[in-house]
Scaffold this motif. Structure first.
Motif, PDB file in Angstrom:
ATOM      1  N   ALA A  94       4.082  39.727 -31.474  1.00  0.00           N
ATOM      2  CA  ALA A  94       5.134  40.409 -32.435  1.00  0.00           C
ATOM      3  C   ALA A  94       5.667  41.873 -32.079  1.00  0.00           C
ATOM      4  CB  ALA A  94       4.282  40.452 -33.871  1.00  0.00           C
ATOM      5  N   VAL A  95       4.815  42.385 -31.326  1.00  0.00           N
ATOM      6  CA  VAL A  95       5.371  43.850 -30.527  1.00  0.00           C
ATOM      7  C   VAL A  95       6.368  43.462 -29.679  1.00  0.00           C
ATOM      8  CG1 VAL A  95       4.512  45.857 -29.608  1.00  0.00           C
ATOM      9  CG2 VAL A  95       3.152  45.074 -31.300  1.00  0.00           C
ATOM     10  N   ILE A  96       6.115  42.518 -28.981  1.00  0.00           N
ATOM     11  CA  ILE A  96       7.344  42.250 -27.890  1.00  0.00           C
ATOM     12  C   ILE A  96       8.507  41.883 -28.659  1.00  0.00           C
ATOM     13  CG2 ILE A  96       7.876  40.289 -26.347  1.00  0.00           C
ATOM     14  CD1 ILE A  96       4.795  40.397 -25.219  1.00  0.00           C
ATOM     15  N   VAL A  97       8.634  41.342 -29.612  1.00  0.00           N
ATOM     16  CA  VAL A  97       9.530  40.715 -30.275  1.00  0.00           C
ATOM     17  C   VAL A  97      10.372  42.017 -30.971  1.00  0.00           C
ATOM     18  CG1 VAL A  97      10.584  39.439 -32.326  1.00  0.00           C
ATOM     19  CG2 VAL A  97       9.152  38.275 -30.772  1.00  0.00           C
ATOM     20  N   TRP A  98       9.547  42.776 -31.437  1.00  0.00           N
ATOM     21  CA  TRP A  98      10.026  43.915 -32.426  1.00  0.00           C
ATOM     22  C   TRP A  98      10.858  44.827 -31.138  1.00  0.00           C
ATOM     23  CZ3 TRP A  98       8.383  49.149 -32.002  1.00  0.00           C
ATOM     24  CH2 TRP A  98       8.640  49.982 -33.194  1.00  0.00           C
ATOM     25  N   LEU A  99      10.009  45.073 -30.130  1.00  0.00           N
ATOM     26  CA  LEU A  99      10.588  45.975 -29.026  1.00  0.00           C
ATOM     27  C   LEU A  99      11.852  45.386 -28.452  1.00  0.00           C
ATOM     28  CD1 LEU A  99       7.343  47.381 -26.942  1.00  0.00           C
ATOM     29  CD2 LEU A  99       9.272  48.706 -28.364  1.00  0.00           C
ATOM     30  N   ASP A 148       4.468  64.132 -22.267  1.00  0.00           N
ATOM     31  CA  ASP A 148       4.277  62.836 -22.519  1.00  0.00           C
ATOM     32  C   ASP A 148       5.616  62.063 -22.767  1.00  0.00           C
ATOM     33  OD1 ASP A 148       3.259  60.325 -23.185  1.00  0.00           O
ATOM     34  OD2 ASP A 148       2.385  60.936 -25.244  1.00  0.00           O
ATOM     35  N   PRO A 149       6.387  61.967 -21.605  1.00  0.00           N
ATOM     36  CA  PRO A 149       7.703  61.328 -21.662  1.00  0.00           C
ATOM     37  C   PRO A 149       7.677  59.996 -22.227  1.00  0.00           C
ATOM     38  CG  PRO A 149       7.084  61.333 -19.344  1.00  0.00           C
ATOM     39  CD  PRO A 149       6.057  62.114 -20.135  1.00  0.00           C
ATOM     40  N   PRO A 150       8.743  59.600 -22.726  1.00  0.00           N
ATOM     41  CA  PRO A 150       8.759  58.181 -23.395  1.00  0.00           C
ATOM     42  C   PRO A 150       8.954  57.248 -22.333  1.00  0.00           C
ATOM     43  CG  PRO A 150      10.974  59.273 -23.682  1.00  0.00           C
ATOM     44  CD  PRO A 150      10.059  60.501 -23.258  1.00  0.00           C
ATOM     45  N   LEU A 151       8.374  55.969 -22.404  1.00  0.00           N
ATOM     46  CA  LEU A 151       8.444  55.045 -21.778  1.00  0.00           C
ATOM     47  C   LEU A 151       9.667  54.222 -21.821  1.00  0.00           C
ATOM     48  CD1 LEU A 151       4.593  53.675 -21.785  1.00  0.00           C
ATOM     49  CD2 LEU A 151       5.861  55.155 -20.063  1.00  0.00           C
ATOM     50  N   PRO A 152      10.206  53.705 -20.617  1.00  0.00           N
ATOM     51  CA  PRO A 152      11.313  52.768 -20.882  1.00  0.00           C
ATOM     52  C   PRO A 152      10.973  51.525 -21.648  1.00  0.00           C
ATOM     53  CG  PRO A 152      11.216  53.519 -18.602  1.00  0.00           C
ATOM     54  CD  PRO A 152       9.870  54.013 -19.406  1.00  0.00           C
ATOM     55  N   TRP A 208      13.729  43.180 -29.864  1.00  0.00           N
ATOM     56  CA  TRP A 208      15.087  43.180 -31.086  1.00  0.00           C
ATOM     57  C   TRP A 208      15.857  44.656 -30.999  1.00  0.00           C
ATOM     58  CZ3 TRP A 208      17.101  39.385 -32.992  1.00  0.00           C
ATOM     59  CH2 TRP A 208      18.146  39.560 -34.029  1.00  0.00           C
ATOM     60  N   ARG A 209      14.922  45.592 -30.858  1.00  0.00           N
ATOM     61  CA  ARG A 209      15.284  47.153 -31.232  1.00  0.00           C
ATOM     62  C   ARG A 209      15.646  47.541 -29.568  1.00  0.00           C
ATOM     63  NH1 ARG A 209      11.553  50.813 -32.806  1.00  0.00           N
ATOM     64  NH2 ARG A 209      13.350  51.859 -33.848  1.00  0.00           N
ATOM     65  N   TRP A 210      16.109  46.944 -28.645  1.00  0.00           N
ATOM     66  CA  TRP A 210      16.444  47.245 -27.613  1.00  0.00           C
ATOM     67  C   TRP A 210      17.490  48.405 -27.625  1.00  0.00           C
ATOM     68  CZ3 TRP A 210      14.632  44.615 -22.836  1.00  0.00           C
ATOM     69  CH2 TRP A 210      14.893  45.233 -21.663  1.00  0.00           C
ATOM     70  N   PRO A 211      17.325  49.416 -26.855  1.00  0.00           N
ATOM     71  CA  PRO A 211      18.337  50.485 -26.978  1.00  0.00           C
ATOM     72  C   PRO A 211      19.922  50.139 -26.488  1.00  0.00           C
ATOM     73  CG  PRO A 211      16.306  51.424 -25.859  1.00  0.00           C
ATOM     74  CD  PRO A 211      16.177  49.818 -25.913  1.00  0.00           C
ATOM     75  N   ARG A 212      20.653  50.688 -27.223  1.00  0.00           N
ATOM     76  CA  ARG A 212      22.162  50.553 -27.068  1.00  0.00           C
ATOM     77  C   ARG A 212      22.748  51.822 -26.106  1.00  0.00           C
ATOM     78  NH1 ARG A 212      22.551  45.212 -28.276  1.00  0.00           N
ATOM     79  NH2 ARG A 212      21.625  44.952 -30.265  1.00  0.00           N
ATOM     80  N   THR A 213      23.804  51.466 -25.501  1.00  0.00           N
ATOM     81  CA  THR A 213      24.451  52.439 -24.696  1.00  0.00           C
ATOM     82  C   THR A 213      25.437  53.193 -25.898  1.00  0.00           C
ATOM     83  OG1 THR A 213      26.088  51.150 -23.959  1.00  0.00           O
ATOM     84  CG2 THR A 213      24.375  51.702 -22.665  1.00  0.00           C
ATOM     85  N   ALA A 214      25.761  54.474 -25.801  1.00  0.00           N
ATOM     86  CA  ALA A 214      26.766  55.077 -26.522  1.00  0.00           C
ATOM     87  C   ALA A 214      27.863  54.494 -26.804  1.00  0.00           C
ATOM     88  CB  ALA A 214      26.613  56.661 -26.384  1.00  0.00           C
ATOM     89  N   SER A 244      10.397  41.253 -16.794  1.00  0.00           N
ATOM     90  CA  SER A 244      10.737  41.956 -17.790  1.00  0.00           C
ATOM     91  C   SER A 244      11.659  43.225 -17.241  1.00  0.00           C
ATOM     92  CB  SER A 244       9.662  42.529 -18.766  1.00  0.00           C
ATOM     93  OG  SER A 244       9.499  41.308 -19.559  1.00  0.00           O
ATOM     94  N   LEU A 245      11.138  43.582 -16.084  1.00  0.00           N
ATOM     95  CA  LEU A 245      11.470  44.654 -15.130  1.00  0.00           C
ATOM     96  C   LEU A 245      12.737  44.375 -14.121  1.00  0.00           C
ATOM     97  CD1 LEU A 245       7.916  45.903 -13.913  1.00  0.00           C
ATOM     98  CD2 LEU A 245       9.414  46.958 -15.801  1.00  0.00           C
TER      99      LEU A 245
END
Length: 141
Positions: free
Chosen positions: A128-133, A13-17, A135-141, A82-83
């Motif tokens: 609300a889930v769209i905003v939450w996701l 069950d790989p994580p979805l982008p 807002w928490r967009w993954p960052r690069t290291a 979004s893609l």
């Protein structure tokens, strides 16, 4: 009787982008808008009012129908955008548009029929889930 599951037989069950999650949420939101409007046609007197020239935002005119068409095309376009867009603009578009649509839906809720309240509540939750996701967009290291 239970059948034992070998650890090697468990499904991966790989994580979805994030982009894919946002796109799927906009698709779900679009379906809710469409079905909510469709079921609204079953309200007694709705079709008669339409035949008499009453539109979704007052008297039917080319301008009012263009406004409603543009209002409803944006969530559908966000499925693709979004893609396809770069991360920074798509993040802010997701946040801004989801807040706008959730607020717009909330404004239309008072006095609505139960089916519409159910759809509207789900639409606000999806926003609300769209905003939450976003807002928490993954960052690069």
């Amino acid at each position: 009787m239970t059948i034992p599951v070998s650890p090697s037989r468990e499904l991966a069950d790989p994580p979805l982008p994030t982009r894919l999650k946002l796109s799927a949420l906009w698709a779900s939101l679009t379906f809710c808008y469409l079905y909510g409007d469709y079921f609204g046609l079953y309200k007694p007197g709705k079709l008669q009012h339409m035949l008499e020239g009453a539109g979704p935002m007052g008297p039917t005119s080319q301008g009012s129908l263009l406004f409603v068409a543009l209002l409803l095309v944006v969530p559908g376009l966000m499925v693709f955008l979004s893609l396809a867009l770069p991360a920074r603009p798509v993040r802010w578009l997701n946040i801004g548009l989801a807040v706008f649509y959730a607020a717009f839906v909330a404004i239309t809720m008072p006095g609505a029929w139960w089916f519409y309240l159910a759809y509207s509540s789900i639409e606000i939750l999806l926003g609300a889930v769209i905003v939450w996701l976003a807002w928490r967009w993954p960052r690069t290291a």
